[in-house]
Design an enzyme around this catalytic site. Structure first.
Site, mmCIF file in Angstrom:
data_model
loop_
_atom_site.group_PDB
_atom_site.id
_atom_site.type_symbol
_atom_site.label_atom_id
_atom_site.label_comp_id
_atom_site.label_asym_id
_atom_site.label_seq_id
_atom_site.Cartn_x
_atom_site.Cartn_y
_atom_site.Cartn_z
ATOM 1 N N MET A 36 -9.235 7.864 -0.414
ATOM 2 C CA MET A 36 -10.074 8.260 0.728
ATOM 3 C C MET A 36 -10.613 9.665 0.476
ATOM 4 S SD MET A 36 -7.743 7.002 3.948
ATOM 5 C CE MET A 36 -6.772 5.494 3.870
ATOM 6 N N HIS A 63 -1.294 -1.399 -4.285
ATOM 7 C CA HIS A 63 -2.529 -1.074 -3.577
ATOM 8 C C HIS A 63 -2.604 0.439 -3.360
ATOM 9 C CE1 HIS A 63 -5.860 -2.151 -0.793
ATOM 10 N NE2 HIS A 63 -5.430 -1.130 -0.056
ATOM 11 N N SER A 96 0.842 -1.204 0.000
ATOM 12 C CA SER A 96 0.000 0.000 0.000
ATOM 13 C C SER A 96 0.874 1.249 0.000
ATOM 14 C CB SER A 96 -0.897 0.010 1.240
ATOM 15 O OG SER A 96 -1.431 1.308 1.421
ATOM 16 N N HIS A 118 -8.387 0.735 -3.818
ATOM 17 C CA HIS A 118 -9.255 0.511 -2.649
ATOM 18 C C HIS A 118 -9.981 1.820 -2.372
ATOM 19 C CE1 HIS A 118 -9.409 -0.390 1.985
ATOM 20 N NE2 HIS A 118 -10.603 -0.375 1.431
ATOM 21 N N MET A 154 -11.432 -5.990 5.969
ATOM 22 C CA MET A 154 -10.589 -5.016 6.678
ATOM 23 C C MET A 154 -10.189 -5.576 8.033
ATOM 24 S SD MET A 154 -10.102 -2.379 4.709
ATOM 25 C CE MET A 154 -9.119 -1.532 5.947
ATOM 26 N N ASP A 180 -6.477 -6.407 4.719
ATOM 27 C CA ASP A 180 -5.853 -5.087 4.662
ATOM 28 C C ASP A 180 -5.871 -4.462 6.049
ATOM 29 O OD1 ASP A 180 -4.929 -2.574 3.976
ATOM 30 O OD2 ASP A 180 -6.663 -2.033 2.758
ATOM 31 N N MET A 217 -12.223 4.058 -0.446
ATOM 32 C CA MET A 217 -12.876 4.362 0.826
ATOM 33 C C MET A 217 -13.582 5.699 0.653
ATOM 34 S SD MET A 217 -9.740 2.973 3.146
ATOM 35 C CE MET A 217 -8.666 3.071 1.714
ATOM 36 N N ASP A 270 -4.861 3.514 -1.923
ATOM 37 C CA ASP A 270 -5.956 3.839 -1.015
ATOM 38 C C ASP A 270 -6.548 5.200 -1.351
ATOM 39 O OD1 ASP A 270 -6.014 1.587 0.905
ATOM 40 O OD2 ASP A 270 -3.929 2.180 1.243
HETATM 41 C C1 DX5 Z 1 -6.136 1.635 5.691
HETATM 42 C C2 DX5 Z 1 -5.715 1.269 4.309
HETATM 43 C C3 DX5 Z 1 -4.595 0.325 4.246
HETATM 44 C C4 DX5 Z 1 -3.310 0.798 4.879
HETATM 45 C C5 DX5 Z 1 -2.693 -0.403 5.521
HETATM 46 O O1 DX5 Z 1 -7.392 2.168 5.675
HETATM 47 O O2 DX5 Z 1 -6.795 0.710 3.594
HETATM 48 O O3 DX5 Z 1 -4.352 -0.126 2.911
HETATM 49 O O4 DX5 Z 1 -2.385 1.359 3.988
HETATM 50 O O5 DX5 Z 1 -1.593 0.015 6.242
HETATM 51 P P1 DX5 Z 1 -0.812 -0.966 7.225
HETATM 52 O O6 DX5 Z 1 -0.347 -2.113 6.393
HETATM 53 O O7 DX5 Z 1 0.294 -0.120 7.730
HETATM 54 O O8 DX5 Z 1 -1.797 -1.380 8.278
HETATM 55 ZN ZN ZN Z 2 -6.315 -0.284 1.655
#
Ligand code: DX5
Ligand code: ZN
Length: 221
Positions: free
Chosen positions: A35, A31, A8, A64, A135, A173, A66, A33
């Protein structure tokens, strides 16, 4: 498919993003993220940035989302080059249509559930999905502690997929690292996201290799 590792970039250096993307090219997916500051209390990046990332990344993009209103936005991420698009069930109005739209655009369709969302909510959708993301932290931030109590969700999803004869990918994740990855794989997970574990390591390629070896050692399928 066997074990797949998806670093990620949430834990990458955003001022040196291309360098940090190239540093994880031994992995299977990148990956990303997304948001929106509404669905989760954090804001990262959106369509134009993901489009550029997809152009420079040697790995396929695992987006991903969010975000609110994935019914409107998820297909756009497939259009700009994400090979896999994950939307959150909690934000979706019509998850079946989102998944169908993603597949018709040539992307893998994936649905995520937050820790508080029961696995039963996603089971009726499995025929429309290529992957389910369980998650293992509350979405929003990297570096949080792994929630082992989410493992029964993976076990239930793997059993349901096996019963249906489906090669459903199961992604975990949040908090996946050397000390937790075997637990995830033993429960049925096969696509492992790791943010801080990979980017916190001095040698990112070596960390990906170490995580992959630990996962493969317990992978039975
Ligand atoms: C959190 C993200 C993850 C995050 C995971 O909401 O969706 O992808 O980057 O980070 P680690 O591996 O550090 O928990
Ligand atoms: Zn993620």
């Amino acid at each position: 498919m066997g074990i797949q590792i998806a670093p990620s970039i949430l834990s990458a250096d955003f001022a040196n993003l291309e360098r940090d993307i190239l540093a994880v090219s031994d992995a299977d997916w990148l990956h990303v993220d997304v948001m929106d500051g509404h669905f989760v209390p954090n804001l990262t990046l959106g369509l134009p940035v993901v489009e550029r990332i997809a152009q420079v990344s040697p790995l396929p993009i695992d987006a991903h989302l969010m975000i609110e209103d994935p019914d409107r936005w998820a297909p756009r991420y497939a259009e700009i080059g994400a090979a896999s698009v994950t939307f959150h069930l909690e934000a979706a109005r019509d998850p079946r249509t989102i998944a169908k739209d993603l597949r018709s655009l040539g992307a893998r369709a994936s649905c995520a559930i937050k820790p508080g969302t029961p696995v039963e909510d996603v089971l009726p959708l499995l025929d429309t999905l290529d992957m389910v993301l369980v998650m293992t932290v509350e979405p929003g931030f990297g570096g949080q502690a792994f929630m082992a109590d989410m493992m029964p969700k993976l076990t239930a999803l793997r059993a349901a997929a096996d019963a249906a004869g489906r090669d459903l990918w199961l992604q975990a994740d949040g908090g996946v690292a050397r000390d937790t990855i075997a637990t995830v794989v033993a429960a049925g997970g096969d696509v492992l996201v790791a943010g801080s574990a990979v980017y916190g390591a001095e040698d990112r390629g070596a960390e990906i290799g170490a995580l992959r070896a630990l996962a493969q050692a317990v992978h039975h399928r």
